[in-house]
Design a protein around this motif. Structure first.
Motif, PDB file in Angstrom:
ATOM      1  N   GLN A  72       0.858  -1.186   0.000  1.00  0.00           N
ATOM      2  CA  GLN A  72       0.000   0.000   0.000  1.00  0.00           C
ATOM      3  C   GLN A  72       0.896   1.239   0.000  1.00  0.00           C
ATOM      4  O   GLN A  72       2.036   1.179   0.455  1.00  0.00           O
ATOM      5  CB  GLN A  72      -0.940   0.008   1.202  1.00  0.00           C
ATOM      6  N   PRO A  73       0.350   2.351  -0.485  1.00  0.00           N
ATOM      7  CA  PRO A  73       1.185   3.551  -0.558  1.00  0.00           C
ATOM      8  C   PRO A  73       1.455   4.124   0.822  1.00  0.00           C
ATOM      9  O   PRO A  73       0.742   3.845   1.789  1.00  0.00           O
ATOM     10  CB  PRO A  73       0.353   4.509  -1.404  1.00  0.00           C
ATOM     11  N   ASN A  74       2.479   4.920   0.897  1.00  0.00           N
ATOM     12  CA  ASN A  74       2.795   5.619   2.136  1.00  0.00           C
ATOM     13  C   ASN A  74       2.085   6.968   2.168  1.00  0.00           C
ATOM     14  O   ASN A  74       2.003   7.663   1.152  1.00  0.00           O
ATOM     15  CB  ASN A  74       4.304   5.849   2.258  1.00  0.00           C
ATOM     16  N   ILE A  75       1.586   7.318   3.361  1.00  0.00           N
ATOM     17  CA  ILE A  75       0.977   8.643   3.571  1.00  0.00           C
ATOM     18  C   ILE A  75       1.763   9.312   4.683  1.00  0.00           C
ATOM     19  O   ILE A  75       1.887   8.764   5.789  1.00  0.00           O
ATOM     20  CB  ILE A  75      -0.512   8.540   3.950  1.00  0.00           C
ATOM     21  N   ASP A  76       2.247  10.452   4.388  1.00  0.00           N
ATOM     22  CA  ASP A  76       3.009  11.221   5.373  1.00  0.00           C
ATOM     23  C   ASP A  76       2.014  12.024   6.216  1.00  0.00           C
ATOM     24  O   ASP A  76       1.412  12.984   5.724  1.00  0.00           O
ATOM     25  CB  ASP A  76       4.010  12.128   4.651  1.00  0.00           C
ATOM     26  N   VAL A  77       1.846  11.593   7.469  1.00  0.00           N
ATOM     27  CA  VAL A  77       0.907  12.242   8.387  1.00  0.00           C
ATOM     28  C   VAL A  77       1.715  12.933   9.483  1.00  0.00           C
ATOM     29  O   VAL A  77       2.566  12.293  10.116  1.00  0.00           O
ATOM     30  CB  VAL A  77      -0.064  11.223   9.014  1.00  0.00           C
ATOM     31  N   PRO A  78       1.492  14.214   9.733  1.00  0.00           N
ATOM     32  CA  PRO A  78       2.216  14.894  10.816  1.00  0.00           C
ATOM     33  C   PRO A  78       1.960  14.203  12.153  1.00  0.00           C
ATOM     34  O   PRO A  78       0.923  13.571  12.372  1.00  0.00           O
ATOM     35  CB  PRO A  78       1.646  16.313  10.796  1.00  0.00           C
ATOM     36  N   GLU A  79       2.918  14.323  13.046  1.00  0.00           N
ATOM     37  CA  GLU A  79       2.754  13.719  14.364  1.00  0.00           C
ATOM     38  C   GLU A  79       1.566  14.314  15.115  1.00  0.00           C
ATOM     39  O   GLU A  79       0.939  13.645  15.929  1.00  0.00           O
ATOM     40  CB  GLU A  79       4.032  13.918  15.186  1.00  0.00           C
ATOM     41  N   GLU A  80       1.256  15.553  14.841  1.00  0.00           N
ATOM     42  CA  GLU A  80       0.162  16.219  15.552  1.00  0.00           C
ATOM     43  C   GLU A  80      -0.653  17.032  14.564  1.00  0.00           C
ATOM     44  O   GLU A  80      -0.123  17.863  13.834  1.00  0.00           O
ATOM     45  CB  GLU A  80       0.730  17.122  16.653  1.00  0.00           C
ATOM     46  N   ILE A  81      -1.943  16.757  14.585  1.00  0.00           N
ATOM     47  CA  ILE A  81      -2.881  17.527  13.754  1.00  0.00           C
ATOM     48  C   ILE A  81      -3.738  18.347  14.695  1.00  0.00           C
ATOM     49  O   ILE A  81      -4.443  17.786  15.545  1.00  0.00           O
ATOM     50  CB  ILE A  81      -3.758  16.604  12.898  1.00  0.00           C
ATOM     51  N   VAL A  82      -3.656  19.639  14.539  1.00  0.00           N
ATOM     52  CA  VAL A  82      -4.373  20.535  15.446  1.00  0.00           C
ATOM     53  C   VAL A  82      -5.518  21.187  14.692  1.00  0.00           C
ATOM     54  O   VAL A  82      -5.340  21.654  13.547  1.00  0.00           O
ATOM     55  CB  VAL A  82      -3.432  21.610  16.028  1.00  0.00           C
ATOM     56  N   SER A  83      -6.650  21.222  15.357  1.00  0.00           N
ATOM     57  CA  SER A  83      -7.836  21.817  14.752  1.00  0.00           C
ATOM     58  C   SER A  83      -7.592  23.279  14.396  1.00  0.00           C
ATOM     59  O   SER A  83      -6.883  24.006  15.108  1.00  0.00           O
ATOM     60  CB  SER A  83      -9.021  21.704  15.717  1.00  0.00           C
ATOM     61  N   ASP A  84      -8.170  23.645  13.265  1.00  0.00           N
ATOM     62  CA  ASP A  84      -8.144  25.033  12.782  1.00  0.00           C
ATOM     63  C   ASP A  84      -6.747  25.478  12.345  1.00  0.00           C
ATOM     64  O   ASP A  84      -6.521  26.673  12.160  1.00  0.00           O
ATOM     65  CB  ASP A  84      -8.687  25.989  13.852  1.00  0.00           C
ATOM     66  N   GLU A  85      -5.834  24.547  12.183  1.00  0.00           N
ATOM     67  CA  GLU A  85      -4.521  24.850  11.624  1.00  0.00           C
ATOM     68  C   GLU A  85      -4.358  24.088  10.317  1.00  0.00           C
ATOM     69  O   GLU A  85      -4.743  22.924  10.213  1.00  0.00           O
ATOM     70  CB  GLU A  85      -3.407  24.470  12.596  1.00  0.00           C
ATOM     71  N   SER A  86      -3.748  24.753   9.315  1.00  0.00           N
ATOM     72  CA  SER A  86      -3.611  24.152   7.985  1.00  0.00           C
ATOM     73  C   SER A  86      -2.864  22.822   8.068  1.00  0.00           C
ATOM     74  O   SER A  86      -1.852  22.683   8.767  1.00  0.00           O
ATOM     75  CB  SER A  86      -2.882  25.111   7.052  1.00  0.00           C
ATOM     76  N   LEU A  87      -3.379  21.839   7.357  1.00  0.00           N
ATOM     77  CA  LEU A  87      -2.828  20.495   7.390  1.00  0.00           C
ATOM     78  C   LEU A  87      -2.465  20.052   5.974  1.00  0.00           C
ATOM     79  O   LEU A  87      -3.239  20.250   5.030  1.00  0.00           O
ATOM     80  CB  LEU A  87      -3.849  19.523   7.995  1.00  0.00           C
ATOM     81  N   GLU A  88      -1.263  19.430   5.848  1.00  0.00           N
ATOM     82  CA  GLU A  88      -0.823  18.845   4.583  1.00  0.00           C
ATOM     83  C   GLU A  88      -0.602  17.357   4.780  1.00  0.00           C
ATOM     84  O   GLU A  88       0.164  16.938   5.655  1.00  0.00           O
ATOM     85  CB  GLU A  88       0.471  19.493   4.092  1.00  0.00           C
ATOM     86  N   LEU A  89      -1.271  16.565   3.953  1.00  0.00           N
ATOM     87  CA  LEU A  89      -1.092  15.123   3.933  1.00  0.00           C
ATOM     88  C   LEU A  89      -0.549  14.733   2.561  1.00  0.00           C
ATOM     89  O   LEU A  89      -1.114  15.126   1.529  1.00  0.00           O
ATOM     90  CB  LEU A  89      -2.417  14.405   4.200  1.00  0.00           C
ATOM     91  N   THR A  90       0.549  13.969   2.562  1.00  0.00           N
ATOM     92  CA  THR A  90       1.204  13.601   1.296  1.00  0.00           C
ATOM     93  C   THR A  90       1.190  12.093   1.135  1.00  0.00           C
ATOM     94  O   THR A  90       1.562  11.348   2.056  1.00  0.00           O
ATOM     95  CB  THR A  90       2.646  14.111   1.255  1.00  0.00           C
ATOM     96  N   CYS A  91       0.742  11.664  -0.039  1.00  0.00           N
ATOM     97  CA  CYS A  91       0.716  10.243  -0.381  1.00  0.00           C
ATOM     98  C   CYS A  91       1.856   9.971  -1.379  1.00  0.00           C
ATOM     99  O   CYS A  91       2.001  10.686  -2.384  1.00  0.00           O
ATOM    100  CB  CYS A  91      -0.633   9.874  -0.984  1.00  0.00           C
ATOM    101  N   TYR A  92       2.662   8.911  -1.105  1.00  0.00           N
ATOM    102  CA  TYR A  92       3.824   8.586  -1.938  1.00  0.00           C
ATOM    103  C   TYR A  92       3.622   7.247  -2.638  1.00  0.00           C
ATOM    104  O   TYR A  92       3.117   6.287  -2.039  1.00  0.00           O
ATOM    105  CB  TYR A  92       5.094   8.511  -1.087  1.00  0.00           C
ATOM    106  N   ALA A  93       4.133   7.215  -3.871  1.00  0.00           N
ATOM    107  CA  ALA A  93       4.160   5.962  -4.641  1.00  0.00           C
ATOM    108  C   ALA A  93       5.517   5.885  -5.354  1.00  0.00           C
ATOM    109  O   ALA A  93       5.920   6.829  -6.042  1.00  0.00           O
ATOM    110  CB  ALA A  93       3.019   5.916  -5.640  1.00  0.00           C
ATOM    111  N   PRO A  94       6.258   4.771  -5.208  1.00  0.00           N
ATOM    112  CA  PRO A  94       7.559   4.668  -5.879  1.00  0.00           C
ATOM    113  C   PRO A  94       7.411   4.634  -7.402  1.00  0.00           C
ATOM    114  O   PRO A  94       6.478   4.020  -7.929  1.00  0.00           O
ATOM    115  CB  PRO A  94       8.136   3.364  -5.331  1.00  0.00           C
ATOM    116  N   ASP A  95       8.344   5.282  -8.058  1.00  0.00           N
ATOM    117  CA  ASP A  95       8.347   5.314  -9.524  1.00  0.00           C
ATOM    118  C   ASP A  95       9.707   4.802 -10.014  1.00  0.00           C
ATOM    119  O   ASP A  95      10.490   5.524 -10.617  1.00  0.00           O
ATOM    120  CB  ASP A  95       8.092   6.739 -10.004  1.00  0.00           C
ATOM    121  N   ASN A  96       9.977   3.531  -9.742  1.00  0.00           N
ATOM    122  CA  ASN A  96      11.265   2.928 -10.085  1.00  0.00           C
ATOM    123  C   ASN A  96      11.130   1.777 -11.072  1.00  0.00           C
ATOM    124  O   ASN A  96      12.011   0.931 -11.176  1.00  0.00           O
ATOM    125  CB  ASN A  96      11.953   2.416  -8.814  1.00  0.00           C
ATOM    126  N   CYS A  97      10.003   1.778 -11.749  1.00  0.00           N
ATOM    127  CA  CYS A  97       9.781   0.757 -12.777  1.00  0.00           C
ATOM    128  C   CYS A  97       9.687   1.473 -14.123  1.00  0.00           C
ATOM    129  O   CYS A  97       8.752   2.260 -14.337  1.00  0.00           O
ATOM    130  CB  CYS A  97       8.519  -0.034 -12.476  1.00  0.00           C
TER     131      CYS A  97
END
Length: 649
Positions: free
Chosen positions: A140-165
């Motif tokens: 399954q792909p990796n999702i970079d989730v911050p250690e702490e998600i605080v309400s009403d603060e901007s949040l970035e979630l990044t999903c990774y997929a290897p591109d080595n083929c």
């Protein structure tokens, strides 16, 4: 992959200058299951070595030392490899160009691990490089989730997929984003350590309502059936956004009550119940309950629930009302005051709801009814009538209570109307009555004799009596006295009344003298009239007897004594009715005399028929002068009655 083609020649030129055994390959590389992966590789060997039979290479899995018999991934001399790699591996690089790049197809999670390269230049020039590449095969792909998600603060979630083929390029999509407020998406290709990773970043502002909701990342390869997904649950930290408690309530004294508090926060808050500045109970949880047993009025007040989780704090309060009947009122102590004093009587109590306070004096309402815990009864210039018991009554819907006090009013003596002198059979009786507090002292003063009477002596019957605040004094003068020329009374008696607050002396008048004389006259006349009436009745009976005989000169002979006795008895009954009627008149006269003298039996009306009330008139005795009985004229009647014949001569 185009970057690898540019970097490898450059690396070869740089490493060629060192002329040492050396290899370059990525430290980490990843691939999705069932896809492929290319491990870029460049090796170096000393420049003084001349391969005699060409350059060969071997890839090992797990261990770099052949003597440990690690699985062979690829071998350029033969096709003999480990079963798990049969048909899966291919050398993409040219070993003579010092390029040892390896392709692995259809990788699985079992292929995750370390890969080592061994160069074989012939003879003793065989060298296993200690450096390795760590392959991670992902399902399954990796999702970079911050250690702490605080309400009403901007949040970035990044999903990774290897591109080595090289033959397969992945694409990334976010799932379950419809409920997010204004989500933004961005795609990027990250190359690091000669490996490529495709990323997709989701940006939004989380709210407390998003806590615990799912987000997903999907990776797929176009024109294939390969699809990979990963779901995450949002753990959004937010301060307490609501603190719920019971509604304000009313409870009866002595009962139990449960106070419940729930706090919505993440992470759970430290919840505490406070009563004023006192902390009653606390716990780190989402809710907490406080039990109060045997509630007293002292526990009435504001209870506050406070939730604090480090991200913020919030509190909510409720009011607990304790209902109870009025307490015993607190009133003034009993008072002794002087007439004319102004008083303020205080009555204070407690009750819930606030009681109504009523002042009662000797059971009667005084003042006004107040709905408060304090009532003041103002008495301006108190009079003797204000003396008595005052009761403060407190009432509410749960009960009642009362307290009392006594007010004693002290005042100067006051002479009562009953004070007077009256004529009695023994002489003159003088009565003096007065009220006062303290009880008045009574003395009689005879100014004509210059005598003060306050005790009994031979001439005066002195008597005193006290009943409450009323004192009575009485004397009897044995002489009735004489009337003076101007018609005033010959009796000259002064009454003196006194206590600590005053003294008063007054002349007692002789009252009801005319009524007394009239009663004597009327009584005498009435007595004479009764006697005359009796005499006339007797004569009337005798006259009737003569008529029945027909000859007043002849002897009176009763032929039928029983019949004659009956007729006489009937006449006696009529006579008795008239006598009784006269007696009623005499009794009325007697009552008048009692009112005049104030005593029973001081006077008796003349001619009273009281004696006749106690005797039954059975016969009338008649005496005729010169009459004598005839022999044999006496005897007994048929009804057994005795009789005697009477004859007139």
């Amino acid at each position: 992959m185009w970057c690898l083609e540019l970097l490898l020649p450059l690396l070869l030129i740089i490493n060629d200058a060192s002329c040492q055994w050396n290899v370059w390959l990525p430290r980490d590389i990843s691939a999705m299951t069932n896809s492929c992966v290319v491990i870029p590789c460049t090796f170096m060997y000393p420049s003084g070595i001349r391969p005699s039979r060409g350059i060969h290479g071997i890839w090992y899995f797990g261990q770099p030392y052949p003597q440990l018999f690690p699985p062979v991934v690829f071998k350029s001399r033969t096709d003999v490899v480990h079963e798990s790699y049969k048909g899966r591996t291919k050398l993409l690089g040219d070993l003579h160009q010092r390029n040892c790049t390896l392709l692995i197809n259809n990788v699985g999670t079992e292929h995750s691990g370390r890969y080592y390269f061994r160069a074989d230049l012939g003879g003793a020039n065989i060298y296993t490089y200690p450096d390795f590449t760590e392959l991670k095969v992902l399902d399954q792909p990796n999702i970079d989730v911050p250690e702490e998600i605080v309400s009403d603060e901007s949040l970035e979630l990044t999903c990774y997929a290897p591109d080595n083929c090289p033959d397969m390029t992945p694409e990334i999509q976010w799932m379950y984003t419809d409920y997010l407020p204004d989500p933004e998406f961005s795609t990027d290709l990250v190359e690091e350590s000669n490996t490529a990773v495709l990323s997709n970043t989701l940006t939004f502002i989380p709210r407390p309502m998003h806590n615990g909701q799912l987000l997903g990342c999907r990776v797929y390869y176009p024109n294939t059936t390969l699809v990979y997904e990963r779901l995450i649950s949002l753990d959004i930290k937010y301060p307490p956004r609501s603190v719920w408690v019971n509604a304000s309530s009313e409870v009866m004294e002595g009962s139990s009550v449960l106070l419940h508090c729930e706090v919505d926060s993440n992470p759970p808050s430290r919840i505490a119940w406070m009563f004023g500045d006192e902390e009653l109970l606390w716990d780190t949880a989402s809710n907490i309950s406080l039990t109060l047993d045997d509630v007293t009025p002292e526990k009435e007040g504001i209870y506050t629930c406070i939730g604090d989780n480090g991200y913020g704090a919030m509190n909510t309060s409720l009011y607990l009302a304790v209902k109870y009947p009025p307490r015993e009122p607190v009133v003034n102590d009993s008072l002794t005051v002087v007439e004319g004093t102004t008083l303020a009587l205080h009555c204070s109590t407690q009750g819930s709801p606030a009681p109504t306070i009523t002042w009662l004096k000797d059971g009667q309402l005084v003042g006004t009814i107040t709905a408060d815990e304090l009532s003041v009864l103002d008495i301006v210039a108190i009079t003797p009538q204000g003396d008595g018991q005052y009761r403060c009554l407190a009432e509410n819907e749960h009960g009642r209570a009362s307290s009392s006090l006594n007010i004693t009013v002290e005042y100067a003596p006051v002479l009562l109307e009953e004070s007077k002198c009256t004529v009695v059979r023994e002489g003159v009786q003088c009565v003096c009555m007065a009220t006062g507090n303290p009880e008045p002292t009574i003395e009689f003063y005879l100014p004509d004799l210059n005598i003060t009477i306050n005790e009994t002596d031979g001439r005066y019957n002195f008597y005193t009596h006290t009943d409450g605040h009323t004192s009575t004094g009485m004397i009897k003068l044995r002489e009735k006295g004489e009337r003076v020329e101007n018609g005033g009374p010959a009796v000259n008696v002064h009454c003196s009344i006194s206590n600590a607050y005053g003294r008063e002396s007054i002349l007692l008048e002789l009252q009801q003298e005319k009524k007394y004389m009239m009663a004597v006259i009327v009584g005498t006349i009435g007595g004479v009239a009764v006697i005359a009436f009796i005499i006339a009745a007797v004569r009337y009976v005798g006259h009737n007897n003569k008529k029945e005989n027909g000859n007043p000169r002849q002897d009176v002979v009763l032929e039928n004594p029983a019949l004659y006795y009956s007729a006489v008895k009937k006449d006696k009954q009529n006579l008795r009715k008239k006598v009784l009627k006269t007696e009623l008149l005499g009794s009325k006269f007697n009552s008048i005399l009692e009112e005049t003298t104030g005593e029973d039996g001081d006077y008796q009306p003349v001619g009273s028929m009281a004696g006749l009330e106690r005797q039954e008139l059975n016969y009338a005795a008649l005496e005729f002068i010169g009459a004598r009985p005839r022999e044999g004229a006496s005897g007994r009647g048929d009804d057994g009655s005795n009789y005697t014949e009477i004859k007139a001569k």
